[in-house]
Design an enzyme around this catalytic site. Sequence first.
Site, mmCIF file in Angstrom:
data_model
loop_
_atom_site.group_PDB
_atom_site.id
_atom_site.type_symbol
_atom_site.label_atom_id
_atom_site.label_comp_id
_atom_site.label_asym_id
_atom_site.label_seq_id
_atom_site.Cartn_x
_atom_site.Cartn_y
_atom_site.Cartn_z
ATOM 1 N N LYS A 174 0.874 -1.181 0.000
ATOM 2 C CA LYS A 174 0.000 0.000 0.000
ATOM 3 C C LYS A 174 0.913 1.233 0.000
ATOM 4 O O LYS A 174 1.464 1.613 1.014
ATOM 5 C CB LYS A 174 -0.882 -0.023 1.255
ATOM 6 C CG LYS A 174 -2.206 0.723 1.142
ATOM 7 C CD LYS A 174 -2.124 2.204 0.890
ATOM 8 C CE LYS A 174 -1.892 3.050 2.120
ATOM 9 N NZ LYS A 174 -1.698 4.492 1.785
ATOM 10 N N GLY A 227 7.069 5.951 7.870
ATOM 11 C CA GLY A 227 6.172 7.108 7.851
ATOM 12 C C GLY A 227 6.204 7.838 9.177
ATOM 13 O O GLY A 227 7.232 7.847 9.870
ATOM 14 N N SER A 228 5.079 8.418 9.538
ATOM 15 C CA SER A 228 5.044 9.295 10.717
ATOM 16 C C SER A 228 5.065 8.494 12.022
ATOM 17 O O SER A 228 4.642 7.336 12.069
ATOM 18 C CB SER A 228 3.788 10.153 10.686
ATOM 19 O OG SER A 228 2.656 9.362 11.008
ATOM 20 N N ASN A 229 5.525 9.161 13.061
ATOM 21 C CA ASN A 229 5.559 8.540 14.388
ATOM 22 C C ASN A 229 4.182 8.178 14.899
ATOM 23 O O ASN A 229 3.989 7.125 15.495
ATOM 24 C CB ASN A 229 6.181 9.509 15.393
ATOM 25 C CG ASN A 229 7.660 9.339 15.409
ATOM 26 O OD1 ASN A 229 8.290 9.547 14.390
ATOM 27 N ND2 ASN A 229 8.199 8.926 16.537
ATOM 28 N N GLY A 232 2.956 5.169 13.046
ATOM 29 C CA GLY A 232 3.834 4.050 13.381
ATOM 30 C C GLY A 232 3.499 3.475 14.745
ATOM 31 O O GLY A 232 3.445 2.253 14.932
ATOM 32 N N GLU A 249 10.082 2.443 10.562
ATOM 33 C CA GLU A 249 11.105 3.468 10.321
ATOM 34 C C GLU A 249 10.358 4.784 10.329
ATOM 35 O O GLU A 249 9.590 5.085 9.420
ATOM 36 C CB GLU A 249 11.806 3.195 8.989
ATOM 37 C CG GLU A 249 13.216 3.743 8.942
ATOM 38 C CD GLU A 249 13.240 5.224 8.646
ATOM 39 O OE1 GLU A 249 12.936 5.591 7.525
ATOM 40 O OE2 GLU A 249 13.551 6.013 9.566
ATOM 41 N N CYS A 283 13.674 11.653 6.038
ATOM 42 C CA CYS A 283 13.777 11.245 7.445
ATOM 43 C C CYS A 283 15.145 11.637 7.970
ATOM 44 O O CYS A 283 15.324 11.864 9.161
ATOM 45 C CB CYS A 283 13.651 9.743 7.601
ATOM 46 S SG CYS A 283 12.272 9.077 6.742
ATOM 47 N N GLU A 384 9.920 16.845 14.928
ATOM 48 C CA GLU A 384 10.197 16.726 13.499
ATOM 49 C C GLU A 384 9.279 17.670 12.714
ATOM 50 O O GLU A 384 8.076 17.700 12.930
ATOM 51 C CB GLU A 384 9.957 15.282 13.027
ATOM 52 C CG GLU A 384 10.316 15.120 11.563
ATOM 53 C CD GLU A 384 10.183 13.687 11.066
ATOM 54 O OE1 GLU A 384 9.154 13.073 11.328
ATOM 55 O OE2 GLU A 384 11.133 13.217 10.410
HETATM 56 C C1 UN1 Z 1 14.246 8.637 3.901
HETATM 57 O O1 UN1 Z 1 14.306 9.837 4.080
HETATM 58 O O2 UN1 Z 1 13.262 7.985 4.303
HETATM 59 O O3 UN1 Z 1 20.217 8.812 3.338
HETATM 60 C C2 UN1 Z 1 15.260 7.848 3.167
HETATM 61 C C3 UN1 Z 1 19.325 9.302 2.648
HETATM 62 C C4 UN1 Z 1 18.684 8.480 1.564
HETATM 63 C C5 UN1 Z 1 17.482 7.759 2.069
HETATM 64 C C6 UN1 Z 1 16.494 8.596 2.842
HETATM 65 N N1 UN1 Z 1 19.635 7.529 1.045
HETATM 66 O O4 UN1 Z 1 18.935 10.451 2.806
#
Ligand code: UN1
Length: 499
Positions: A174, A227-229, A232, A249, A283, A384
């Site tokens: 999804k 995705g978001s905390n 998650g 993650e 992220c 964040e």
């Molecule tokens: C992400 O932001 O979810 O190190 C991944 C990095 C990329 C991957 C980011 N190789 O910024």
Amino acid sequence: MTREFFNYIDGKWIPAASGETLASHNPATGELIGAVPASDARDVARAVTAAANAFEKWRKTPAPRRAEIIHAVADLVRARKQTLGELLTREMGKVLPEALGDVQEAVDMGMYMAGEGRRLNGLLVPSELPNKWAMAVRDPLGVVGLITPWNFPIAVPSWKIFPALLTGNTIVWKPAEDTPVLAVEFVKIFEEAGLPPGVLNLVTGYGVPAGAALVEHPQVKMISFTGSNEIGKQIAVRGAQLGKRVSLELGGKNAIIVLDDADLDLALDGIIWSAFGTSGQRCTATSRVIVTPEIHSELAERVADRASKLRLGNGLLPTTDVGPLINRDAVDKVHQYTELGVSEGAALLVGGARGVEGDLAQGHFYKPTVFDRVTPTMRLAQEEIFGPSLAILRAHDIDEAIRLNNGVNFGLSASIYTSNVNKAFEAMRDLTTGIVYINAGTIGSEVQLPFGGTRGTGNGHREGGGPPVLDAFTEWKSIYVDYSGKLQRAQIDTDALVQ
Ligand code: UN1
């Protein structure tokens, strides 16, 4: 006319059971990219059934053969890099060179996992008893549910899909509702590469109901979510109740530490790239700079100057440095943090406003924003933002800088700029993030090392690469083979052997 796209279930392209669709737009221009199914629990159930039916055959397909298909996918992605990259810029917004990098990361992951097909090591160890064999192999989990974000619409799905397939799982995916057309194009490549029907199924739609139905479905053994905390955590709680494996993650509040002895030009390049690349929507994006007193004002001034010169615009134009944010809500969120920062007493050096001049008015733009005199307890320094907003904090020395880095509820990526090798090693030892950079910004992970973080960033799993990614998608099975032809009791009959 709207281009319509479909779910991919059991090797067929089909609309949602409800017939409902959702539209995907270019965040820079508002252009309609296409419409995809707005799926619900019925579509998810169909996809899970297809994946469950395909599992037996797929898990018994030798890993080197599974890897060949992955290799073929990676080759096709590479051949279509330009077209996919352009679509990625149109649907997600990041500037074209970065979009091409996003696609390249999938090629890299495909190649890495293709190689794994002829390795996929288990363990072979001596037994404590004679004529007994002891080893462990990796088993697939079954049907896995993948829920992926819009910020790396090809790379992050590739981190999950390739290892999940390589290890013999079947998949229901999804993708984020903001970048579904890319997901369709990616899945088409798997179809073209000869992946058997039912092994990878795509169900587009919103988190609720589609994503939630995937989490709830009893035949889905594991959920991998980036995705978001907030979401998650909900998945983790529900996953625990349902007895599922959940690999998360989540967010980051990544910092670059700059010490007095750093090469400032180098640090500046790293800060600008890591804070404003992808419009801060990684992220791993840098959202804090922690700087020691001697260079504080010079660095703040230069960061603000460079940030003010970045050119906002459509990511397809070579003159653009920073593209749009993903949607209106994202712009509103970043702006709320600007207002919050001002009210908390931080000094707004540059930016702090929506980009609305000329063509920008059609898209979701926000000006690169830099706050100075941010203190560690401000929300600006803790939460964040996921946009082009950077907070500068001061630390007296490396110890305080590392404490500040570690003192937030995230632990994804951290960086230190220093020319002192001893301090670099201290930082490597003491920074408690999942990724650490020395004399480089906080972005730029490669697929052959684990990706993930500590504290609120995740729940201990690592995806994105390196051998540990296999752990997320497999179950260890230890196997003992006794060929002595008699009863041998472990831990007991061993005594007789030492005489
Ligand atoms: C992400 O932001 O979810 O190190 C991944 C990095 C990329 C991957 C980011 N190789 O910024």
